[in-house]
Design a protein around this motif. Sequence first.
Motif, mmCIF file in Angstrom:
data_model
loop_
_atom_site.group_PDB
_atom_site.id
_atom_site.type_symbol
_atom_site.label_atom_id
_atom_site.label_comp_id
_atom_site.label_asym_id
_atom_site.label_seq_id
_atom_site.Cartn_x
_atom_site.Cartn_y
_atom_site.Cartn_z
ATOM 1 N N ALA A 127 23.521 123.358 58.672
ATOM 2 C CA ALA A 127 22.138 122.890 58.828
ATOM 3 C C ALA A 127 21.136 123.823 58.179
ATOM 4 O O ALA A 127 20.152 123.374 57.576
ATOM 5 C CB ALA A 127 21.814 122.716 60.319
ATOM 6 N N LEU A 138 22.613 115.792 64.925
ATOM 7 C CA LEU A 138 23.842 116.491 65.313
ATOM 8 C C LEU A 138 23.565 117.623 66.296
ATOM 9 O O LEU A 138 24.423 117.976 67.104
ATOM 10 C CB LEU A 138 24.547 117.046 64.075
ATOM 11 C CG LEU A 138 25.352 116.046 63.248
ATOM 12 C CD1 LEU A 138 25.765 116.656 61.921
ATOM 13 C CD2 LEU A 138 26.578 115.562 64.024
ATOM 14 N N ALA A 139 22.363 118.187 66.225
ATOM 15 C CA ALA A 139 22.013 119.309 67.106
ATOM 16 C C ALA A 139 22.036 118.894 68.568
ATOM 17 O O ALA A 139 22.242 119.738 69.455
ATOM 18 C CB ALA A 139 20.641 119.864 66.728
ATOM 19 N N HIS A 144 27.229 120.394 61.130
ATOM 20 C CA HIS A 144 25.978 120.994 61.601
ATOM 21 C C HIS A 144 25.922 122.498 61.344
ATOM 22 O O HIS A 144 24.830 123.072 61.294
ATOM 23 C CB HIS A 144 25.767 120.707 63.093
ATOM 24 C CG HIS A 144 24.413 121.104 63.575
ATOM 25 N ND1 HIS A 144 24.195 122.244 64.337
ATOM 26 C CD2 HIS A 144 23.190 120.551 63.374
ATOM 27 C CE1 HIS A 144 22.909 122.358 64.597
ATOM 28 N NE2 HIS A 144 22.273 121.343 64.026
ATOM 29 N N CYS A 145 27.066 123.125 61.158
ATOM 30 C CA CYS A 145 27.071 124.557 60.821
ATOM 31 C C CYS A 145 26.340 124.822 59.506
ATOM 32 O O CYS A 145 25.885 125.938 59.256
ATOM 33 C CB CYS A 145 28.507 125.072 60.726
ATOM 34 S SG CYS A 145 29.349 125.217 62.326
ATOM 35 N N ALA A 205 26.519 110.816 65.682
ATOM 36 C CA ALA A 205 25.189 111.080 65.124
ATOM 37 C C ALA A 205 24.768 109.957 64.187
ATOM 38 O O ALA A 205 23.593 109.563 64.154
ATOM 39 C CB ALA A 205 25.191 112.423 64.384
ATOM 40 N N THR A 219 23.847 116.008 69.640
ATOM 41 C CA THR A 219 24.962 115.087 69.880
ATOM 42 C C THR A 219 25.953 115.706 70.861
ATOM 43 O O THR A 219 26.411 116.842 70.668
ATOM 44 C CB THR A 219 25.680 114.749 68.558
ATOM 45 O OG1 THR A 219 24.763 114.090 67.681
ATOM 46 C CG2 THR A 219 26.866 113.827 68.805
ATOM 47 N N MET A 222 21.338 115.476 60.272
ATOM 48 C CA MET A 222 21.617 116.867 60.605
ATOM 49 C C MET A 222 20.904 117.275 61.894
ATOM 50 O O MET A 222 21.485 117.958 62.762
ATOM 51 C CB MET A 222 21.212 117.787 59.457
ATOM 52 C CG MET A 222 21.725 119.205 59.589
ATOM 53 S SD MET A 222 23.527 119.360 59.559
ATOM 54 C CE MET A 222 23.856 119.376 57.797
ATOM 55 N N SER A 223 19.663 116.864 62.050
ATOM 56 C CA SER A 223 18.944 117.212 63.276
ATOM 57 C C SER A 223 19.498 116.443 64.472
ATOM 58 O O SER A 223 19.500 116.951 65.599
ATOM 59 C CB SER A 223 17.444 116.951 63.118
ATOM 60 O OG SER A 223 17.177 115.605 62.797
ATOM 61 N N GLY A 227 31.528 116.754 63.526
ATOM 62 C CA GLY A 227 30.073 116.819 63.643
ATOM 63 C C GLY A 227 29.580 118.241 63.784
ATOM 64 O O GLY A 227 28.578 118.634 63.170
ATOM 65 N N HIS A 228 30.282 119.022 64.578
ATOM 66 C CA HIS A 228 29.912 120.429 64.749
ATOM 67 C C HIS A 228 30.076 121.188 63.432
ATOM 68 O O HIS A 228 29.222 122.010 63.064
ATOM 69 C CB HIS A 228 30.782 121.069 65.837
ATOM 70 C CG HIS A 228 30.525 122.520 66.049
ATOM 71 N ND1 HIS A 228 31.305 123.499 65.448
ATOM 72 C CD2 HIS A 228 29.579 123.181 66.765
ATOM 73 C CE1 HIS A 228 30.854 124.689 65.806
ATOM 74 N NE2 HIS A 228 29.810 124.521 66.608
#
Length: 290
Positions: free
Chosen positions: A117, A221-222, A114-115, A237, A224, A218-219, A110-111
């Motif tokens: 994003a 994940l910010a 999100h990188c 997410a 999570t 994506m948002s 997940g991280h």
Amino acid sequence: MLSKVVIPVAGLGTRVLPASKAIPKEMLPVVDKPVIQHVIEEAIAAGFTQIILVTRSGKSAIEDHFDHNAELEQILEAKGKDQLLASVRDVLPEGVQLVSVRQDKALGLGHAVHCAAGLIGEEDFAVMLPDMLIDSRTDCSDLQGMVSAYLESGTGQIMVEAVPEEHVERYGVVDCQGNAPAAGTSSPMYDVVEKPPREQAPSNLAIVGRYILPGRVMSLLATTLPGAGGEIQLTDAIKSYLEQGSLNAYTMTGDLYDCGNKSGLLQANIAFGLKHAETADDLKAFLAQL
């Protein structure tokens, strides 16, 4: 519009050590192409034009592979090796862009997703895991089938495969409330659980490395929090998104090879080698001798 795909390639490749000590695991070959090239070709065939690699230090060989090598191309051209020249010159077709972003810490899938994003914005996007190689049985790949299902329904798609119940704790597992989609089709999913114990798994439908996701994920994940394994899980997410939106599970039709482990990589080389014009006959003869 669906044009962007995120491919996380920052993993250490511990399951294929020592081969991956100095070479990115994504660069290990399946016949005559690295695994990552097979995956990116799959994405391009499905219509994706912006390939976003989430990478880290020590992985520059991946980006180099998709760049031009002027010296090599000049030598091949001078020797009249046109077929080989085309194979190295046309790795990335015109109109397809490959970009990369860094994942500074290994905090989970997940991280990693999100990188990217900043490059995705609010657009719907795909995620492909580079370890998972799919050998299609038809002219239409499973990813192409997922894209078609997404365009027809407007709903995100998560690729799944039925796995033995004793293996469910290795995967993210989806809940379709007993309505498992037939191969090559999709049906609504209502929940997803990351690596559940066998007795708590909602089904044996495991997520197998291909996603088409709404930009909203994506948002999510910010915010999570770390989940299974202390990592930020993409499935968490997705689970949050299902509380407000809809997603479909898509059952794959092809053959899946997990090239992130030694056995899967060997199996993929045999399967793809038996289809390759230069290797098929010799490989068949060799296997017949065993």
